[in-house]
Design an enzyme around this catalytic site. Structure first.
Site, PDB file in Angstrom:
ATOM      1  N   ASP A  69      48.598  41.381  49.217  1.00  0.00           N
ATOM      2  CA  ASP A  69      47.388  41.111  50.078  1.00  0.00           C
ATOM      3  C   ASP A  69      47.817  40.484  51.273  1.00  0.00           C
ATOM      4  O   ASP A  69      47.357  40.636  52.353  1.00  0.00           O
ATOM      5  CB  ASP A  69      46.514  40.030  49.402  1.00  0.00           C
ATOM      6  CG  ASP A  69      45.508  40.622  48.246  1.00  0.00           C
ATOM      7  OD1 ASP A  69      45.797  41.860  48.150  1.00  0.00           O
ATOM      8  OD2 ASP A  69      44.583  39.988  48.100  1.00  0.00           O
ATOM      9  N   GLU A 108      37.821  42.633  42.423  1.00  0.00           N
ATOM     10  CA  GLU A 108      38.697  43.844  42.539  1.00  0.00           C
ATOM     11  C   GLU A 108      38.219  44.846  41.676  1.00  0.00           C
ATOM     12  O   GLU A 108      38.348  46.207  41.696  1.00  0.00           O
ATOM     13  CB  GLU A 108      40.085  43.382  42.117  1.00  0.00           C
ATOM     14  CG  GLU A 108      40.769  42.957  43.399  1.00  0.00           C
ATOM     15  CD  GLU A 108      40.625  41.371  43.685  1.00  0.00           C
ATOM     16  OE1 GLU A 108      41.212  40.972  44.338  1.00  0.00           O
ATOM     17  OE2 GLU A 108      39.625  40.923  43.175  1.00  0.00           O
ATOM     18  N   ARG A 157      44.103  39.946  38.280  1.00  0.00           N
ATOM     19  CA  ARG A 157      43.639  38.566  37.125  1.00  0.00           C
ATOM     20  C   ARG A 157      43.544  39.074  35.851  1.00  0.00           C
ATOM     21  O   ARG A 157      43.477  38.246  35.178  1.00  0.00           O
ATOM     22  CB  ARG A 157      42.551  38.106  38.050  1.00  0.00           C
ATOM     23  CG  ARG A 157      42.632  37.461  39.563  1.00  0.00           C
ATOM     24  CD  ARG A 157      42.061  36.188  39.870  1.00  0.00           C
ATOM     25  NE  ARG A 157      42.265  35.982  41.155  1.00  0.00           N
ATOM     26  CZ  ARG A 157      43.597  35.323  41.533  1.00  0.00           C
ATOM     27  NH1 ARG A 157      44.587  34.913  40.707  1.00  0.00           N
ATOM     28  NH2 ARG A 157      43.874  34.920  42.784  1.00  0.00           N
ATOM     29  N   LYS A 211      49.655  41.808  43.719  1.00  0.00           N
ATOM     30  CA  LYS A 211      48.608  41.577  44.764  1.00  0.00           C
ATOM     31  C   LYS A 211      48.708  40.111  44.929  1.00  0.00           C
ATOM     32  O   LYS A 211      48.375  39.625  46.206  1.00  0.00           O
ATOM     33  CB  LYS A 211      47.125  41.808  44.145  1.00  0.00           C
ATOM     34  CG  LYS A 211      46.027  41.828  45.011  1.00  0.00           C
ATOM     35  CD  LYS A 211      44.911  42.418  44.262  1.00  0.00           C
ATOM     36  CE  LYS A 211      43.654  42.682  45.525  1.00  0.00           C
ATOM     37  NZ  LYS A 211      43.139  41.260  46.303  1.00  0.00           N
TER      38      LYS A 211
END
Length: 417
Positions: free
Chosen positions: A51, A323, A371, A396
């Site tokens: 990111d 996401e 996550r 990420k």
């Protein structure tokens, strides 16, 4: 090629020292603000992940000098503005980068197109586009999601903007960071009472002030920003509270003691609120409101699978536009361990724990969502046979996640495709 990792439940409490990576949220705010300032800013403690790399690459494409002298620092040389990039900006599935840069594109004299991967092209951005248009900025996103095109003029005339932040506080943060570039004071007002993770707006305001902006709250739902340039400044990024939640959960799941090098009370990020909830395990509250610690909800849901009593997660509708649809994903993946372990009830997630000895080995789908991968890996600390597919998706926000577990003594077995 490794397509999965099987977690072997440790036979001992996890003990040791782990340093969480820098905060993604704060790193991307600081990168943008340093880029908009005139002069050189040094960012330390920063996160280097997918990111933040997307953010840095996009800023470089808009004429910002960014060097990376160490693994946790950026040296940003800003000119006080942004130049039109030669090509569309591809930002993967980095929500902060897309939303913050969409607003910042108004500083460009010219056209900027921002796009992302297939997941990003399903994430809503319409409320931000509508708010920018009300300020007189020419912007469009025909599908209501990226790709987005902004035709900037270097500044804007509007002095008041109302924004619906029910889906994401990032819309407000994006407008706040844009506001000093207006020709006069700008008032930003919430449209309605709903807002996801209000604490992130506090992070934005604090970062703005650090780089010289004059921003002040006006009651619970509005902010007034004075015009003026950002000023270059050195900035230290605190560790990532969302990443810390996995380590806090690993600690209580195994009865261990993991030193993160920072006390829970020293975090300024909203997800740090999860610490006090995690410490109650195995007696988690019957109802957990996840609205102000949204990225911690998958961690808490995984923990709830081993609680003594059922847990209902409320205030989490926004997790459906992250996401992936994290409400559906956690219900589906937890139930691979035992049917009905987690179910959706409207936008709530209900986890009804059971004896881990009754859990079946499971191949966990991650939906390319870091996550889901990191939180479901926690179940493998208690339940045998948990395999995480696409483990590299943790890059990420936490590229060293698997190494951190390994350093704590968790055995991970690669699974070839």
């Amino acid at each position: 090629m490794v397509h999965g990792l099987t977690i072997i439940p440790p036979t001992h409490p996890l003990r040791g020292r782990v340093s969480p990576p820098g905060s993604k949220s704060i790193t991307n705010r600081a990168l943008l603000l340093a880029a908009l300032a005139k002069g050189q800013s040094r960012l330390t403690g920063a996160l280097k992940s997918d990111d933040t790399r997307y953010m840095a690459q996009a800023l470089r494409a808009m004429g910002v000098g960014i060097e990376e002298p160490t693994e946790t620092s950026f040296l940003v040389s800003g000119t006080g503005g942004l130049a039109a990039p030669e090509a569309p900006l591809f930002l993967g599935n980095a929500g902060t980068a897309v939303r913050f840069l969409t607003a910042a594109a108004a500083f460009v004299r010219g056209s900027v197109t921002l796009t992302g991967d297939a997941h990003m092209q399903k994430r809503p951005i319409g409320p931000l586009i509508e708010a920018m248009r009300s300020l007189g900025i020419e912007a469009e996103a025909p599908s209501g999601c990226p790709p987005v095109t902004v035709r900037g003029s270097g500044s804007f005339e509007g002095d008041r903007v109302s924004v619906d932040a029910g889906l994401s506080s990032q819309y407000v943060s994006a407008l706040l960071m844009l506001a000093p570039g207006g020709r006069g004071p700008v008032e930003i007002v919430l449209d309605g009472d709903e807002i996801g993770a209000r604490g992130y707006i506090d992070l934005t305001c604090a970062a703005m002030r650090h780089f010289g902006a004059d921003v002040a709250p006006r009651g619970a739902g509005s902010w007034l920003v004075q015009p003026g340039p950002y000023r270059a400044a050195d900035f230290h990024v605190e560790p990532d509270a969302s990443a810390a939640t996995y380590l806090w959960a690993a600690e209580v799941l195994t009865g261990g003691a993991i030193d993160l090098g920072i006390a829970a009370d020293d975090f300024t990020q909203p997800d740090a609120k999860a610490y006090q909830v995690i410490r109650q395990f195995p007696n988690l509250p019957a109802v957990i409101d996840g609205s102000q610690m949204q990225d911690a909800v998958p961690t808490l849901a995984a923990l709830a699978a081993f609680n003594r009593t059922p847990v209902r997660f409320v205030g989490i509708a926004n997790l459906r536009v992250k996401e992936c649809d994290r409400v559906a994903a956690m219900a589906t993946e937890l139930s691979r361990l035992r049917p009905g372990l987690a179910v959706e009830e409207g936008d709530d997630l209900v986890v009804t724990p059971a004896d881990a000895q009754t859990f079946a080995p499971a191949r966990i789908e991650t939906y390319a969502d870091h996550r889901i991968a990191m939180s479901m890996a926690l179940t493998g600390l208690r339940a045998p046979g948990v395999t995480i597919t696409d483990p590299d998706c943790v890059g990420k926000t936490y590229p060293a996640y698997w190494q951190a577990l390994s350093d704590l003594g968790v055995k991970l077995e690669p699974v070839a495709g």
